[in-house]
Write a protein that holds these residues in place. Structure first.
Motif, short mmCIF file in Angstrom:
data_model
loop_
_atom_site.label_atom_id
_atom_site.label_comp_id
_atom_site.label_asym_id
_atom_site.label_seq_id
_atom_site.Cartn_x
_atom_site.Cartn_y
_atom_site.Cartn_z
N UNK A 299 36.13 45.64 20.75
CA UNK A 299 37.25 46.23 20.42
C UNK A 299 37.28 47.32 21.53
N UNK A 300 38.53 47.64 21.82
CA UNK A 300 38.66 48.67 23.01
C UNK A 300 38.90 49.98 22.10
N UNK A 301 38.17 50.21 21.11
CA UNK A 301 38.44 51.62 20.40
C UNK A 301 37.15 52.26 20.23
N UNK A 302 37.25 53.42 20.12
CA UNK A 302 35.94 54.27 19.66
C UNK A 302 35.61 53.93 18.20
N UNK A 303 34.42 53.17 17.83
CA UNK A 303 34.14 52.93 16.47
C UNK A 303 33.19 54.17 15.96
N UNK A 304 33.44 54.16 14.56
CA UNK A 304 32.86 55.04 14.05
C UNK A 304 31.08 54.90 14.20
N UNK A 305 30.32 56.15 14.18
CA UNK A 305 29.00 55.70 14.09
C UNK A 305 28.40 56.70 13.25
N UNK A 306 29.09 57.57 12.36
CA UNK A 306 28.45 58.48 11.77
C UNK A 306 29.37 58.68 10.30
N UNK A 307 28.83 58.25 9.15
CA UNK A 307 29.76 58.39 7.98
C UNK A 307 28.84 59.44 7.09
N UNK A 308 29.96 59.97 6.13
CA UNK A 308 29.64 60.92 5.21
C UNK A 308 29.96 60.25 3.76
N UNK A 309 28.96 60.19 2.88
CA UNK A 309 29.22 59.58 1.38
C UNK A 309 29.34 60.63 0.43
N UNK A 310 30.49 60.90 -0.08
CA UNK A 310 30.96 61.97 -0.95
C UNK A 310 31.49 61.49 -2.33
N UNK A 326 35.78 58.26 -8.63
CA UNK A 326 36.21 58.33 -7.27
C UNK A 326 35.03 58.64 -6.48
N UNK A 327 34.90 57.65 -5.27
CA UNK A 327 33.75 57.67 -4.34
C UNK A 327 34.55 57.71 -2.90
N UNK A 328 33.93 58.32 -2.18
CA UNK A 328 34.55 58.26 -0.58
C UNK A 328 33.48 58.26 0.46
N UNK A 329 33.77 57.34 1.45
CA UNK A 329 33.04 57.06 2.70
C UNK A 329 33.85 57.52 3.69
N UNK A 330 33.45 58.33 4.57
CA UNK A 330 34.39 59.15 5.52
C UNK A 330 33.90 59.32 6.88
N UNK A 331 34.24 58.89 7.90
CA UNK A 331 33.50 58.90 9.25
C UNK A 331 33.56 60.23 9.78
N UNK A 332 32.53 60.86 10.45
CA UNK A 332 32.44 62.11 10.83
C UNK A 332 32.88 62.07 12.37
N UNK A 335 38.37 59.16 12.51
CA UNK A 335 39.28 59.37 11.36
C UNK A 335 39.52 58.05 10.75
N UNK A 336 38.31 57.74 9.82
CA UNK A 336 38.48 56.70 9.25
C UNK A 336 37.75 56.66 7.73
N UNK A 337 38.31 56.61 6.74
CA UNK A 337 37.89 56.69 5.50
C UNK A 337 37.91 55.69 4.54
N UNK A 338 36.97 55.38 3.59
CA UNK A 338 37.13 54.25 2.38
C UNK A 338 36.91 55.14 1.25
N UNK A 339 38.09 54.75 0.23
CA UNK A 339 38.03 55.40 -1.08
C UNK A 339 37.90 54.36 -2.13
N UNK A 340 36.77 54.75 -2.84
CA UNK A 340 36.72 53.40 -4.13
C UNK A 340 37.07 54.32 -5.29
N UNK A 341 38.11 53.67 -5.90
CA UNK A 341 38.79 54.17 -7.09
C UNK A 341 38.19 53.41 -8.48
N UNK A 342 37.70 54.04 -9.49
CA UNK A 342 37.35 53.23 -10.88
C UNK A 342 36.24 52.17 -10.20
#
Length: 886
Positions: A299-310, A326-332, A335-342
């Motif tokens: 892909x021609x995009x800058x892929x995330x290589x550092x994530x924070x689990x919060x 609520x659980x969140x995985x966020x790229x440092x 700008x990318x994040x994944x939110x896990x609800x319930x």
């Protein structure tokens, strides 16, 4: 005096009994001390009979201050054996010091029984160690158990009556604390330990820990120091744990570096058997290495290589499941994040398998690797990819589902893979399930999109060895396809992934490729995908309002092009075959058969009149009355080249006042990166009327790099012949030559319809033709008679009028000439200059004649008048043949 008084008292009878008692006690004490080991053993076993306690060895001493020294003690309890050495009880200080204490624990059959699931509440409020108990100090303690893989060694001391200090294989403090102004009592512990130490003391079930072997071999993780604080109130165990460690986790070729630091807070309820884990004060950073992205497409995009689990709220864990609201995985890095609800994880329990369910929300904004767009683009701004995805996820060992998917993708200023688009966006909805299959729909829109066709590299070694292959390949500009807007909808359904039904409906507006313009293109495809490999599609396309932009702002337009498609592909083997039928303006049709990298093009013999509606819009004066066209060939996708043959036969056409009858030609052609290449071939015309009638015209011609050239043009004209040696049909400066032979002078005079003038004889000559600055002219042309001839003028009003004023012209009325010649010059504006010279003799007066005459006339106007005359005559004749005499 005192001794004497004592003796008198003892001599009395009332003192015999106290003396006896004193003597008995003294003897008893002496005997008890002498047999102290047996007496103590008997007493312990008697008073602890209900606890099934036995003393196997006991050796101790008492001093005069009642300090006790236990040299050895062997005590057996159910499941425990205790060995004590060198214990000292100091009564004055109320301290008990033990040099060595060994405890051995064994399991019995009853111990292996499944414990009850109910845990009683511990009432710690009444817990209070007696103040009389001595303060304990154990210099060396060792605990052995069948539950432990190695003996546990430590030293134990009591800083106070309600606290313990443990030092050794692990360090800990224990305290029984009463909270002021509260009836609550807590057991408080602080422990310094590590995973390696903890795991080394407990026997591990290797089969159950197989999935954790990667983690258990991480020395950084296993050796990292852990600090834990625990508080127990009888029901609730509150604890926090500090950790700061880096370690790598690897599966296959993917290595993930993980950094965990901060404080994790855990609350365990012994009554409900639930754990509440609070990670809000922890920092968990995950860094995948490059190999983890290898399975993904480039892909021609800058892929995330550092994530924070919060986790902003505590995670609840019990014996059956793990729940996190609520659980969140966020790229440092991006700008990318994944939110896990319930989030709910069902733990393996009895007949239940491991299962995971959650509502997942993904938000992404990826930036292009280049900060700015390519300088050739008119767009400005940063290119970004935005993804928003929402769905409900469930997984268990037997199935998985991703339901109620709602997604949106937006790309601003996309420039890559040959595509340049101002905006691309898509909306995705549906469900995916391992049991229920797929039900997905996607709507895609693009604005101001361009696609650059990659120019193939020139490889003359792959071309056939003929005239075309030897043509010099010129550098060409890349082909660019542009469209103002694209709207496409995609639907995929299927009971399982092995058999999917798909449909694609697309509409493109204002498409442009080089000089080709298409107002609208609609495409519909439907079919199936088998085993995610075999693709079968069928459908149709409609191109509306197609125009070919030619020079001088002229357009060849086609009202509608219809096409049907059949496509078959095998994705794993990169095999693509297809068949297409194309119909132009509901008349002319051809087919394209694709076999992987080869396209077979076939336009079977068809009437050219089918193209008349399209040609009439482009050139209203051109009328195709008859003729057929045939084209066959192959297009190679690998080098974007076409090679085939064509044939035109029996073509009859009219253009303004021109007409051509029975034109025919055929040949071989190529299309490559340098343009159109046509092998040298012949074109024949039975007759043509350009004002001067031409018959049996034949020429050689070829096309090289889109430029045509004619050679050896020959034909009959006015009873004689003409020939053109060569002519490039482009705008270059060039010289050529027209040769005429035996042109009948009588037919030349007949062209101008001059009454009373009769000529015999013929002329031949050479007309040098020059093309310069896109203008055509003749200079230095010469025509000469071929032998003698005659000229008779009788009853020509124009000549008679002039002859009355110039009587010497009467010698031309009956002239036998032996030589006739003329200099010829033709200007680009059509003005013709003729300088005649006639040598002969008047037959009536036997007078020698030497006549010179200069004539000027616009040949273009003359030829047009001649063509118009013939055109009117032809129309009258056609009407007469049709019975229309009006």
């Amino acid at each position: 005096m005192g001794l004497f008084a004592v003796g008198i008292l003892l001599s009395k009878k009332r003192f015999y009994i106290p003396c006896f008692i004193f003597l008995f006690v003294s003897v008893s004490l002496i005997l008890t001390y002498a047999f102290r080991h047996s007496v103590a053993t008997f007493a312990i076993e008697t008073f602890a009979k209900e606890q099934d306690i036995h003393v196997e060895c006991l050796s101790f001493d008492l001093d005069w201050q009642f300090n006790v020294t236990v040299h050895k003690a062997c005590i057996t309890l159910p499941n425990f054996n205790i060995h004590l050495h060198d214990a000292h009880y100091m009564r004055a200080q109320n301290r008990l010091s033990i040099s060595s204490l060994k405890i051995k624990h064994t399991l019995t059959e009853n111990t292996a029984e499944e414990p009850t699931s109910t845990v009683s509440h511990f009432d710690l409020s009444s817990w209070q160690l007696p103040s009389e108990l001595p303060l304990l100090n154990i210099q060396a303690a060792q605990v052995e158990s069948s539950l432990l893989s190695a003996p546990l060694k430590f030293a134990l001391s009591q800083p106070s009556s309600n606290s313990l200090l443990i030092e050794g294989d692990f360090n800990a403090t224990l305290e029984l604390r009463h909270i002021k102004d509260s009836e609550q009592t807590l057991i408080i512990a602080d422990v310094d330990w590590s995973l390696d130490k903890a795991s080394s003391y407990f026997k591990q079930n290797l089969s159950s820990l197989h999935s954790l072997q990667t983690l258990l071999t991480q020395r950084e993780l296993m050796d990292a120091p852990l600090s834990s604080h625990l508080e127990f109130d009888g029901t609730q165990l509150h604890s926090w744990h500090k950790l700061d460690v880096n370690f790598d986790y690897q599966f296959d070729a993917c290595v993930i570096n993980t950094h965990v630091s901060g404080k994790a807070v855990a609350d365990i309820s012994l009554v409900t058997e639930e754990l509440s884990l609070d990670l809000s004060q922890s920092e968990i950073v995950i860094m995948p290495r490059e190999a983890c992205y290898a399975p993904l497409p480039t892909l021609p995009y800058q892929l995330p290589n550092k994530f924070e689990l919060a986790a902003s709220v505590p995670i609840n864990i019990n014996s059956e499941q793990i729940n996190a609201s609520s659980l969140r995985v966020r790229s440092l890095t991006t700008n990318i994040s994944a939110d896990f609800k319930q989030l709910s994880i069902q733990l393996p329990h009895k007949e239940k398998n491991l299962a995971v369910s959650s509502t997942i929300s993904i938000q992404t904004e990826l930036l292009h690797l280049a900060d700015k767009l390519n300088s050739n683009s008119t767009n400005t701004g940063t290119q970004s990819l935005l993804i928003n995805m929402l769905g409900n996820f469930h997984w268990d060992p037997l199935s998985w589902q991703l339901e109620e998917i709602k997604g949106a993708v937006k790309i601003d200023h996309f420039v890559d893979y040959g595509i340049n688009a101002k905006l691309i966006k898509s909306e995705i909805t549906g469900n995916i399930s391992s049991n229920s299959g797929v039900s997905l729909t996607a709507n895609i829109k693009a604005q101001s999109a361009k696609y650059t066709l990659q120019s193939p590299s020139s490889d003359t070694g792959t071309q056939t060895q003929n005239t075309l292959s030897r043509a010099k390949t010129l550098p060409v500009k890349p082909k660019v396809v542009t469209t103002k807007a694209l709207n496409s909808s995609l639907a995929a359904t299927g009971q399982d992934f092995n058999q999917l039904t798909i449909s694609v409906d697309s509409t493109l507006s204002q498409i442009k490729l080089d000089n080709i313009l298409i107002n609208k293109l609609t495409n519909n495809l439907h079919g199936s995908i088998i085993d995610l490999n075999k693709v079968s599609l069928a459908g149709d396309s409609i191109l509306s309002g197609m125009a070919l932009n030619l020079e001088n702002e002229q357009y060849l337009t086609l009202a509608k092009i219809n096409a049907t498609h059949k496509i078959n592909a095998q994705l794993e083997d990169y095999i693509l075959n297809s068949h297409h039928n194309v119909i132009i303006d509901n008349a002319l049709n051809f087919s394209i058969e694709q076999k992987e990298q080869v396209l077979d093009f076939a336009l079977n013999r068809q009437a050219l009149s089918a193209l008349q509606p399209s040609i009439s819009r482009f050139m209203p004066a051109l009328i195709l009355q008859n003729g057929t066209l045939e084209i066959n060939g192959q297009y190679q996708l690998k080098d974007a080249s076409f090679e085939g043959s064509f044939a035109l036969a029996d073509v009859v056409l009219n253009y303004q006042e021109f007409n051509i009858n029975n034109l025919s030609t055929s040949g071989s052609l190529q299309l490559n990166s340098a343009g159109l290449q046509l092998t040298k071939t012949t074109l024949n015309i039975e007759s043509a009327n350009t004002g001067v009638p031409l018959e049996h015209v034949s020429m050689l011609y070829y096309v090289q790099n889109n430029v045509a050239k004619v050679e050896q043009v020959i034909g009959n004209v006015l009873g004689g012949t003409f020939a053109l040696d060569k002519l490039w049909l482009d705008k270059r400066d060039q010289k050529s030559r027209i040769t005429v032979k035996n042109v009948d002078l009588a037919q030349v005079v007949e062209l101008q319809k001059q009454a009373g003038i009769n000529v015999t004889g013929s002329v031949s000559g050479v007309l040098p033709m020059i093309v310069q600055d896109e203008q055509f002219y003749i200079d230095g042309g010469l025509l000469k008679s071929q032998g003698p001839g005659t000229l008779r003028i009788d009853g020509n009003p124009a000549f008679d009028s002039i002859a009355e004023q110039q009587t010497e012209l009467n010698y031309l009325k009956n002239l036998k000439f032996k030589q006739l010649s003329s200099q010829v010059k033709l200007n680009p504006d059509g003005l013709l200059f003729l300088d005649f010279s006639i040598l002969g003799q008047n037959a009536n007066q036997q007078q020698a004649v030497n006549f010179n005459y200069h004539h000027e006339e616009n040949i273009l106007t003359l030829l047009r008048s001649l063509r118009l005359t013939d055109s009117v005559q032809n129309q009258i004749e056609q009407k007469i043949r049709k019975g229309d005499k009006k």
